[in-house]
Design a protein around this motif. Structure first.
Motif, PDB file in Angstrom:
ATOM      1  N   ALA A   1       0.887  -1.273  -0.005  1.00  0.00           N
ATOM      2  CA  ALA A   1      -0.098  -0.087  -0.135  1.00  0.00           C
ATOM      3  C   ALA A   1       0.834   1.185  -0.029  1.00  0.00           C
ATOM      4  O   ALA A   1       0.319   2.469  -0.189  1.00  0.00           O
ATOM      5  CB  ALA A   1      -0.914   0.041   1.233  1.00  0.00           C
TER       6      ALA A   1
ATOM      7  N   THR B   1      -0.585   5.544  -0.378  1.00  0.00           N
ATOM      8  CA  THR B   1      -0.955   5.798   0.753  1.00  0.00           C
ATOM      9  C   THR B   1       0.007   7.071   1.186  1.00  0.00           C
ATOM     10  O   THR B   1       1.020   7.083   1.106  1.00  0.00           O
ATOM     11  CB  THR B   1      -0.700   4.725   1.709  1.00  0.00           C
TER      12      THR B   1
ATOM     13  N   ASP C   1       2.356  10.077  -2.157  1.00  0.00           N
ATOM     14  CA  ASP C   1       2.466   8.993  -1.235  1.00  0.00           C
ATOM     15  C   ASP C   1       3.602   8.564  -0.750  1.00  0.00           C
ATOM     16  O   ASP C   1       4.797   9.300  -0.978  1.00  0.00           O
ATOM     17  CB  ASP C   1       1.957   7.726  -2.299  1.00  0.00           C
TER      18      ASP C   1
END
Length: 411
Positions: free
Chosen positions: A345, A349, A365
């Motif tokens: 992720a 994220t 991210d």
């Protein structure tokens, strides 16, 4: 005893005397000798102390440090700044001089045993650092270079690969090359090639270019290939040495291709004016798809002369706990080995730093989606190649080659 540190901090010298440094390898794990006992668990936190940190330049988010200071506000803890270094040789020299009484120091694996042999580090009290077992990967609960983690905890994890401008070197070009390491020798990029001031990492890339995966080699023939290739690099591309090669100069068009630690390229978005996603999409990171390349981790340790050893333990535990480690990652780009972090992720994220900085930078991210090679997985440590400590005579040989190379390189 001081000669042992000379061997890792000064080119052209060799260790002597009765001290022996065990050479740690993944297939030859080492338990470092105990130099005294750890501080007692009931040692009180030093009141009114000013936290002293000796670390790499641009490697810690001061916001997170200030969070620590605030958490221990009742103890009157203060923080005034970080004493920095740009390569491990410089960091060891500053520690060895005794002029800096740091509470925490951030060494690399290859010098850890030498620091212990010279009695420059103190053993850790595990009871005071529960975050290591609670929050960090199993691979670091009993590392090969410090069995039982007597002196160190992991700080960050990273691979060493190639940073590049995607407008000059398209992704499909570098990924389609038979030997992408060789792009640092491509005359097409003459005058636009950057390398780190780190002898181990640059020489490791020369080894990888030649298909040599022992990044701790003592073989004269291997090292002669490295020497020949580094001198050939000077003639082919006129490389320049820069600590910020892949997180600043690449983004500002000083370089088109560089040696790169994964964390440097990940963090580079904050140097890519006008700080938009579109601007940063111009930069990429390559690492072998089979993950067979240089991979390592940096460490946190407590110097023997630390004036606030209990505070140092509290700081280490704070810094490697999940939330604080990830917050720091959102700023410095270097992934921590956190069990609770979903590595799948990370490319979609957003971290705390960007959330707080959204007024001047596009959402970013933890790792940009077009840089999946920069994400480090725990399994990589069983596949990639480690840079461990070198015997003094071998380290001397490496330094001689590096000195010959740097004598002909600009900055």
């Amino acid at each position: 005893m001081s000669a042992i540190l000379d061997a890792c901090s000064k080119p052209g010298t060799a260790a002597s005397g009765s001290e022996t440094v065990q050479i740690a390898r993944p297939d030859n794990p080492v338990t470092l000798p105990m130099n005294g006992e750890p501080i007692a668990t009931d040692t009180p936190i030093e009141q009114g102390a000013t936290l002293q940190i000796l670390n790499w330049s641009v490697y810690m988010w001061k916001y997170v440090i200030n969070q620590f200071v605030q958490q221990y506000g009742d103890n009157g803890i203060k923080f005034s700044g970080i004493t920095t270094f740009n390569n491990m040789d410089e960091g060891v020299q500053k520690l060895q001089s005794g002029k800096i009484k740091a509470d925490v120091f951030f060494p690399t694996i290859d010098v850890l045993g030498k620091l212990v042999a010279a009695d420059l580090l103190q053993p850790l009290n595990h009871d005071l650092i529960p975050a290591l077992q609670h929050d960090n990967w199993a691979a670091f609960q009993n590392p090969y270079y410090d069995q039982g983690w007597r002196y160190s905890v992991p700080y960050t994890i990273y691979t060493t690969g190639i940073g590049y401008r995607r407008d000059v070197i398209p992704d499909d070009v570098i990924h389609g090359m038979d030997n992408p390491w060789s792009i640092l020798w491509d005359p097409t990029h003459k005058g636009k090639v950057g390398v780190y001031p780190s002898y181990r990492d640059v020489m490791a890339i020369a080894l990888m270019k030649n298909g040599i995966t022992d990044l701790n080699t003592s073989n004269d023939a291997d090292l002669e290939k490295v020497r020949t290739d580094l001198l050939a690099m000077i003639d082919a591309v006129s490389p320049r040495i820069a600590y910020d090669a892949s997180y600043n100069k690449l983004q500002n068009d000083k370089f088109s291709v560089t040696t790169a630690w994964s964390g440097d390229v990940v963090a580079g978005w904050s140097y890519a004016a006008p700080y938009t996603e579109a601007a940063y999409k111009g930069f990429g990171y390559w690492f072998p798809a089979d993950r067979k390349g240089p991979i390592d981790n940096d460490l946190i340790a407590i110097p023997k002369n630390a004036e606030h050893p209990r505070l140092a333990h509290e700081f280490i535990n704070f810094w490697i706990s999940f939330r604080h480690a990830m917050d720091n990652f959102s700023w410095n780009g270097y992934q921590p080995p956190q069990t609770k972090a979903d590595v799948n992720a990370l490319t979609h994220t957003q971290g705390l730093y960007n959330k707080q900085s959204s007024s001047w930078a596009a959402p970013a991210d933890y790792v940009s989606p077009w840089m999946p090679d920069a994400v480090v997985r725990e399994s990589d440590f069983g596949i990639g190649y480690r840079e461990g400590p070198l015997p003094a005579d071998v380290d001397d040989h490496w330094h001689q080659i590096w000195s010959e190379f740097t004598a002909g390189v600009g900055s």
